[in-house]
Motif scaffolding. Sequence first.
Motif, PDB file in Angstrom:
ATOM      1  N   THR A  95    -118.044 -12.965 -19.306  1.00 37.27           N
ATOM      2  CA  THR A  95    -116.764 -12.001 -19.426  1.00 37.27           C
ATOM      3  C   THR A  95    -117.772 -10.859 -19.474  1.00 37.27           C
ATOM      4  O   THR A  95    -117.805 -10.124 -19.462  1.00 37.27           O
ATOM      5  N   GLY A  96    -119.088 -11.085 -20.290  1.00 35.99           N
ATOM      6  CA  GLY A  96    -119.899 -10.052 -20.007  1.00 35.99           C
ATOM      7  C   GLY A  96    -119.664  -8.863 -21.255  1.00 35.99           C
ATOM      8  O   GLY A  96    -120.196  -8.069 -21.424  1.00 35.99           O
ATOM      9  N   VAL A  97    -118.489  -9.524 -22.549  1.00 33.95           N
ATOM     10  CA  VAL A  97    -118.710  -8.541 -23.497  1.00 33.95           C
ATOM     11  C   VAL A  97    -117.915  -9.754 -24.779  1.00 33.95           C
ATOM     12  O   VAL A  97    -118.071 -11.153 -24.535  1.00 33.95           O
ATOM     13  N   LYS A 155    -113.903  -7.798 -28.065  1.00 36.06           N
ATOM     14  CA  LYS A 155    -113.508  -6.655 -27.138  1.00 36.06           C
ATOM     15  C   LYS A 155    -112.393  -6.965 -26.541  1.00 36.06           C
ATOM     16  O   LYS A 155    -111.315  -7.000 -25.894  1.00 36.06           O
ATOM     17  N   ARG A 207    -117.640  -3.195 -18.927  1.00 36.06           N
ATOM     18  CA  ARG A 207    -117.651  -4.260 -18.223  1.00 36.06           C
ATOM     19  C   ARG A 207    -116.239  -4.411 -16.827  1.00 36.06           C
ATOM     20  O   ARG A 207    -115.957  -3.912 -17.862  1.00 36.06           O
ATOM     21  N   VAL A 246    -114.971  -6.994 -16.437  1.00 38.80           N
ATOM     22  CA  VAL A 246    -113.514  -8.045 -17.257  1.00 38.80           C
ATOM     23  C   VAL A 246    -112.382  -6.937 -17.488  1.00 38.80           C
ATOM     24  O   VAL A 246    -111.385  -6.976 -17.676  1.00 38.80           O
TER      25      VAL A 246
END
Lengths: 198, 102
Positions: A13-15, A19, B69, B71
Motif C-alpha cells: 500500500t505504501g502507507v 493511515k 500515496r 492507495v
Amino acid sequence: MEIPYTVEPRPDTGVFNAKLGIWLFLASEVMLFGALFSSYVLLRTGAPPGTWHHGREFLNVPLATLNTMILIGSSVTMVMSWASLKLNDFKKYRLYLGLTILAGFGFMIVKGFEYGHKFEVGLFPKSNTFLAIYFTLTGLHGLHVLGGMIVNGYFLGPGAKLWKTQPERFANRIEVAGLYWHFVDLVWIFLFPTLYLL
Amino acid sequence: MSATDVEAIRKQTRIYIAVFIALAVGTILTVAVAQFQLPVALAILVALVIASFKGSLVAAFFMHLSHERKVIYWVLLLTVVFFLALMFIPSLTEWNQRYLPR
C-alpha cells in the motif's frame, strides 16, 4: 504479538496500516454525513412551496461564525501538534494538542448555548422539518467533536507515554487522530452555510 | 531526522498559518455574501463554491492530500463516486415522480 506496519509503510500500500484504516473509516463517514445531507436536500426540495422554514429564521449566525473560526483554528493547532512531534518538540506538541482540546470545549459550549436557547423558546426537532434535520446533522457532528476530544485527551494524557518508547509510532497516531479531526472540521465547513445561511 | 526534513516541516508550518488565514477570509466572505440576499440558486452556488474551496484547502494541506500515496487516492475516488450517487438521489426522486407512470 507485534502489530505490523505501525511505523514503516506496508510494501503493497505504501502507507502505514493505521493511515489506510482511518481513510477507510473516513470514507464510511462521508457516506454517513452524505446520506443525511442528501436527505436534507430531498426534504427541502420536496417541501410544498412556501412551507419550508429557513435556518436564518431561528439560528444565530454570529455564534455559528464564531464556532466556524474556533473549529478551523483547532485544525491548525492539531496539525501543528503533529508537526511539533516531527520537530522533536514534545512541549510544543502538548501545548498545541491542549489548545485543540480547549477549542473543542469552546465549540461544544457555544453549541450548548445555541441548543439551550432553542429549547428555551420552544424550538425542538419536532417543531418543523428544518429543525429536525438541523438537530440531526449538528447533533451527529457535535458527537464527532466530542469523540475527537476524547481521543485527543487520551493522547495528551495516558497515551502520551508511547512517545518515550516509540516516538515515530506515536507521531503516526497523532497524524491519524488529526485526519479525523480535520474531517470533522471539513463537515462543519459545509454544514455552516447550508444550515445557517441558505 | 535530517536537517532537510526539519526545514521541510518548518516550511509546512508556515503554509498551515497561510491556510488558516485563507479559511478565515473564506468564512467572512461566506457570511458577507449571505447579507446580499442573492437569488436562491446563485446564493447556493456561491456558498457551495466557497465551502468547496475551503474544504479543498483543509484536505490538501491539513490532511496532507497534496502529497499522498496512490492507495489513498483510490479509496477517495471510490468514495467520491458513491458520494455523487447519494447526491443525485433527490434529483432521481424528482424525475421519478415527474416522468414515470404512477
